[in-house]
Write a protein that holds these residues in place. Structure first.
Motif, PDB file in Angstrom:
ATOM      1  N   GLY A 128     -31.752  58.682   3.826  1.00  0.00           N
ATOM      2  CA  GLY A 128     -30.826  57.454   3.818  1.00  0.00           C
ATOM      3  C   GLY A 128     -31.600  56.338   3.029  1.00  0.00           C
ATOM      4  O   GLY A 128     -32.408  55.680   3.807  1.00  0.00           O
ATOM      5  N   VAL A 129     -30.921  55.694   2.117  1.00  0.00           N
ATOM      6  CA  VAL A 129     -31.756  54.935   1.243  1.00  0.00           C
ATOM      7  C   VAL A 129     -30.924  53.500   1.458  1.00  0.00           C
ATOM      8  O   VAL A 129     -29.625  53.438   1.439  1.00  0.00           O
ATOM      9  N   LYS A 130     -31.273  52.216   1.856  1.00  0.00           N
ATOM     10  CA  LYS A 130     -30.702  50.876   2.022  1.00  0.00           C
ATOM     11  C   LYS A 130     -30.233  50.327   0.751  1.00  0.00           C
ATOM     12  O   LYS A 130     -30.921  50.095  -0.219  1.00  0.00           O
ATOM     13  N   ARG A 131     -28.677  50.251   0.788  1.00  0.00           N
ATOM     14  CA  ARG A 131     -28.256  49.410  -0.562  1.00  0.00           C
ATOM     15  C   ARG A 131     -28.245  48.119  -0.132  1.00  0.00           C
ATOM     16  O   ARG A 131     -28.391  47.327  -0.904  1.00  0.00           O
ATOM     17  N   SER A 132     -28.155  47.636   1.130  1.00  0.00           N
ATOM     18  CA  SER A 132     -28.311  46.098   1.511  1.00  0.00           C
ATOM     19  C   SER A 132     -29.179  46.126   3.004  1.00  0.00           C
ATOM     20  O   SER A 132     -28.924  47.334   3.745  1.00  0.00           O
ATOM     21  N   ARG A 133     -29.765  45.092   3.336  1.00  0.00           N
ATOM     22  CA  ARG A 133     -30.445  44.989   4.587  1.00  0.00           C
ATOM     23  C   ARG A 133     -29.787  44.306   5.841  1.00  0.00           C
ATOM     24  O   ARG A 133     -30.381  44.213   6.815  1.00  0.00           O
ATOM     25  N   GLY A 134     -28.494  43.998   5.388  1.00  0.00           N
ATOM     26  CA  GLY A 134     -27.627  43.266   6.480  1.00  0.00           C
ATOM     27  C   GLY A 134     -28.177  41.478   6.471  1.00  0.00           C
ATOM     28  O   GLY A 134     -28.997  41.234   5.707  1.00  0.00           O
ATOM     29  N   LYS A 135     -27.809  41.155   7.540  1.00  0.00           N
ATOM     30  CA  LYS A 135     -28.376  39.615   7.867  1.00  0.00           C
ATOM     31  C   LYS A 135     -29.640  39.341   8.372  1.00  0.00           C
ATOM     32  O   LYS A 135     -29.966  40.084   9.363  1.00  0.00           O
ATOM     33  N   GLU A 136     -30.489  38.605   7.662  1.00  0.00           N
ATOM     34  CA  GLU A 136     -31.890  38.537   8.171  1.00  0.00           C
ATOM     35  C   GLU A 136     -32.236  37.093   7.895  1.00  0.00           C
ATOM     36  O   GLU A 136     -31.913  36.366   7.058  1.00  0.00           O
ATOM     37  N   SER A 137     -33.041  36.591   8.719  1.00  0.00           N
ATOM     38  CA  SER A 137     -33.741  35.484   8.260  1.00  0.00           C
ATOM     39  C   SER A 137     -34.678  35.348   7.212  1.00  0.00           C
ATOM     40  O   SER A 137     -34.974  36.553   6.882  1.00  0.00           O
ATOM     41  N   THR A 138     -34.932  34.211   6.403  1.00  0.00           N
ATOM     42  CA  THR A 138     -35.673  34.090   5.409  1.00  0.00           C
ATOM     43  C   THR A 138     -37.055  34.428   5.638  1.00  0.00           C
ATOM     44  O   THR A 138     -37.603  35.480   4.935  1.00  0.00           O
ATOM     45  N   ILE A 139     -37.498  34.051   6.608  1.00  0.00           N
ATOM     46  CA  ILE A 139     -39.055  34.585   6.957  1.00  0.00           C
ATOM     47  C   ILE A 139     -39.137  36.222   7.194  1.00  0.00           C
ATOM     48  O   ILE A 139     -40.071  36.704   6.698  1.00  0.00           O
ATOM     49  N   HIS A 140     -37.983  36.634   8.026  1.00  0.00           N
ATOM     50  CA  HIS A 140     -37.982  37.877   8.340  1.00  0.00           C
ATOM     51  C   HIS A 140     -38.013  38.709   7.128  1.00  0.00           C
ATOM     52  O   HIS A 140     -38.616  39.740   6.846  1.00  0.00           O
ATOM     53  N   ARG A 141     -37.118  38.358   6.073  1.00  0.00           N
ATOM     54  CA  ARG A 141     -36.774  39.089   4.816  1.00  0.00           C
ATOM     55  C   ARG A 141     -38.160  39.124   4.086  1.00  0.00           C
ATOM     56  O   ARG A 141     -38.342  40.116   3.335  1.00  0.00           O
ATOM     57  N   ALA A 142     -38.749  37.808   4.060  1.00  0.00           N
ATOM     58  CA  ALA A 142     -40.056  37.850   3.233  1.00  0.00           C
ATOM     59  C   ALA A 142     -40.956  38.849   3.779  1.00  0.00           C
ATOM     60  O   ALA A 142     -41.787  39.550   3.000  1.00  0.00           O
ATOM     61  N   CYS A 143     -41.307  38.653   5.166  1.00  0.00           N
ATOM     62  CA  CYS A 143     -42.131  39.387   5.821  1.00  0.00           C
ATOM     63  C   CYS A 143     -41.979  41.105   5.349  1.00  0.00           C
ATOM     64  O   CYS A 143     -42.852  41.945   5.523  1.00  0.00           O
ATOM     65  N   ALA A 144     -40.804  41.358   5.689  1.00  0.00           N
ATOM     66  CA  ALA A 144     -40.043  42.751   5.504  1.00  0.00           C
ATOM     67  C   ALA A 144     -40.601  43.218   4.016  1.00  0.00           C
ATOM     68  O   ALA A 144     -41.099  44.284   3.958  1.00  0.00           O
ATOM     69  N   GLY A 145     -40.065  42.587   2.985  1.00  0.00           N
ATOM     70  CA  GLY A 145     -40.678  42.645   1.776  1.00  0.00           C
ATOM     71  C   GLY A 145     -42.093  42.908   1.248  1.00  0.00           C
ATOM     72  O   GLY A 145     -42.251  43.794   0.742  1.00  0.00           O
ATOM     73  N   LEU A 146     -42.863  41.879   2.123  1.00  0.00           N
ATOM     74  CA  LEU A 146     -44.311  42.058   1.857  1.00  0.00           C
ATOM     75  C   LEU A 146     -44.788  43.567   2.602  1.00  0.00           C
ATOM     76  O   LEU A 146     -45.460  43.949   1.704  1.00  0.00           O
ATOM     77  N   PHE A 147     -44.063  43.703   3.715  1.00  0.00           N
ATOM     78  CA  PHE A 147     -44.809  44.853   4.485  1.00  0.00           C
ATOM     79  C   PHE A 147     -44.183  46.184   3.599  1.00  0.00           C
ATOM     80  O   PHE A 147     -45.174  47.233   3.289  1.00  0.00           O
ATOM     81  N   TYR A 148     -43.184  46.355   2.838  1.00  0.00           N
ATOM     82  CA  TYR A 148     -42.670  47.473   2.134  1.00  0.00           C
ATOM     83  C   TYR A 148     -43.640  47.549   0.728  1.00  0.00           C
ATOM     84  O   TYR A 148     -43.703  48.744   0.309  1.00  0.00           O
ATOM     85  N   LYS A 149     -43.927  46.172   0.169  1.00  0.00           N
ATOM     86  CA  LYS A 149     -44.631  46.206  -1.135  1.00  0.00           C
ATOM     87  C   LYS A 149     -45.966  46.804  -0.786  1.00  0.00           C
ATOM     88  O   LYS A 149     -46.536  47.727  -1.541  1.00  0.00           O
ATOM     89  N   MET A 150     -46.524  46.238   0.410  1.00  0.00           N
ATOM     90  CA  MET A 150     -47.765  46.946   0.778  1.00  0.00           C
ATOM     91  C   MET A 150     -47.791  48.336   1.035  1.00  0.00           C
ATOM     92  O   MET A 150     -48.720  49.035   0.688  1.00  0.00           O
ATOM     93  N   MET A 151     -46.987  48.842   1.693  1.00  0.00           N
ATOM     94  CA  MET A 151     -46.808  50.277   1.904  1.00  0.00           C
ATOM     95  C   MET A 151     -46.535  50.964   0.868  1.00  0.00           C
ATOM     96  O   MET A 151     -47.115  52.258   0.770  1.00  0.00           O
ATOM     97  N   SER A 152     -45.670  50.519   0.046  1.00  0.00           N
ATOM     98  CA  SER A 152     -45.455  51.533  -1.371  1.00  0.00           C
ATOM     99  C   SER A 152     -46.757  51.679  -2.269  1.00  0.00           C
ATOM    100  O   SER A 152     -47.082  52.772  -2.419  1.00  0.00           O
ATOM    101  N   LYS A 153     -47.734  50.598  -2.211  1.00  0.00           N
ATOM    102  CA  LYS A 153     -48.874  50.735  -3.036  1.00  0.00           C
ATOM    103  C   LYS A 153     -49.761  51.643  -2.349  1.00  0.00           C
ATOM    104  O   LYS A 153     -50.447  52.380  -2.934  1.00  0.00           O
ATOM    105  N   ALA A 154     -49.669  51.544  -0.631  1.00  0.00           N
ATOM    106  CA  ALA A 154     -50.851  52.265  -0.202  1.00  0.00           C
ATOM    107  C   ALA A 154     -50.735  53.647  -0.048  1.00  0.00           C
ATOM    108  O   ALA A 154     -51.290  54.716  -0.429  1.00  0.00           O
TER     109      ALA A 154
END
Length: 317
Positions: A128-154
């Motif tokens: 199951g892949v996310k087409r959209s992430r739904g409603k999130e705060s700007t801070i939470h979206r930024a943290c989630a984006g950083l998290f997934y970038k770090m995970m993808s590279k690692a």
């Protein structure tokens, strides 16, 4: 033929649902999944895993199991974490295929039918892949984006739209359960094992009850734990830092010698302090990374189980 073999002959789907402090959602989730899968004529069971909740989640699971013979429940002796809850559900599922979804219905249950149909076509892992992430705060979206970038590279797997919402064939489930490590990262391991796979897009739904359990700090801890569990990338930082420091030392050494022989020696208390701070910081960071890996090795060597089940609910109690 055993009871389990007879059930598996029906192409049964086991829906694994980890739950932590979700007392308001248990019955709603059970009823929603039941209605959707029944209307689609998909033979199924629901396995709720109560991950040491502090509210009435377990009582709600017991009530749901009494009302619906398709519902089963596992109760941990304490909180062991979502990854452990997923693996406990997989280990206790009886289906020919198993799907994992969140209890808050942010993973739309309607997609389970699409996943199941793809499995019937021969796919062994349906992501199951996310087409959209739904409603999130700007801070939470930024943290989630950083998290997934770090995970993808690692982990060297594209995690930008990945989720725990996926369906696995019994063959893939058994492969995961045979892996001995305690600190298992389900989201990445389910891709790592291979097998014939495909994906289904979905839109993350809004929660109808309660609040998300994923704070910024919990995302950071989750990222660090799973990067270490699945990758040696942080260890490479130690090597890179060592090489960088060595090159820096060579350049600084050459400069100091040139200045010395030309009669302009480096004046030095400030320079010495800066060097000590830089090298000391790199050493302490490196020791911290190595120490964290050693602590995880220590946990693995002890051989303690991923989880402990203290109670069960449903027909297999």
């Amino acid at each position: 033929m055993s009871a389990n073999q007879k059930k598996r002959g029906e192409n049964m789907l086991s829906v694994i649902i980890p739950a932590y402090n979700e007392e308001k959602m248990i019955q709603t989730t059970a009823d929603t999944v039941d209605r959707i899968l029944s209307e689609a004529s998909v033979p199924y069971e629901i396995v709720f895993v109560n991950d040491g909740s502090k509210d009435g989640t377990w009582q709600q699971i017991e009530t749901a199991a009494k009302k619906n013979p398709h519902v089963n429940g596992l109760h941990f002796s304490r909180n062991f974490g979502k990854e452990s809850a997923i693996f406990a559900g997989l280990a206790n599922a009886e289906g020919d295929c198993c799907a994992v979804m969140d209890c808050d219905l942010q993973h739309p249950p309607e997609v389970l039918v699409s996943m199941y149909r793809l499995w019937e076509q021969g796919y062994e892992v349906v992501e199951g892949v996310k087409r959209s992430r739904g409603k999130e705060s700007t801070i939470h979206r930024a943290c989630a984006g950083l998290f997934y970038k770090m995970m993808s590279k690692a982990v060297k797997i594209d995690m930008s739209r990945a989720s725990d919402f996926k369906l696995l064939d019994r063959k893939a489930v058994d492969a995961l359960l045979e892996m001995p490590e305690k600190n298992a990262f389900f989201r990445a391991l389910s891709s790592w094992i291979g097998y014939r796979s495909t994906s289904v897009e979905f839109d993350v739904q809004e929660r109808t009850e309660g609040e998300s359990k994923w704070s910024t700090w919990s995302l950071i801890k989750y990222a660090v734990t799973n990067v270490v569990a699945f990758s040696t990338a942080p260890m490479q930082f130690v090597t890179v830092a060592g090489i960088f420091t060595f090159l820096f030392a060579i350049v600084l050494g050459i400069e100091s010698l040139v200045r010395y022989f030309t009669g302009h020696a480096v004046e030095g208390f400030t320079t010495v302090i800066l060097l000590i701070l830089i090298v000391g910081s790199l050493i302490m960071m490196s020791l911290g990374i190595i120490g964290y890996y050693i602590s995880k090795i220590y946990e693995e060597v002890k051989g303690r189980p991923k989880y402990l089940i203290s109670k069960k609910a449903g027909k297999r109690k």
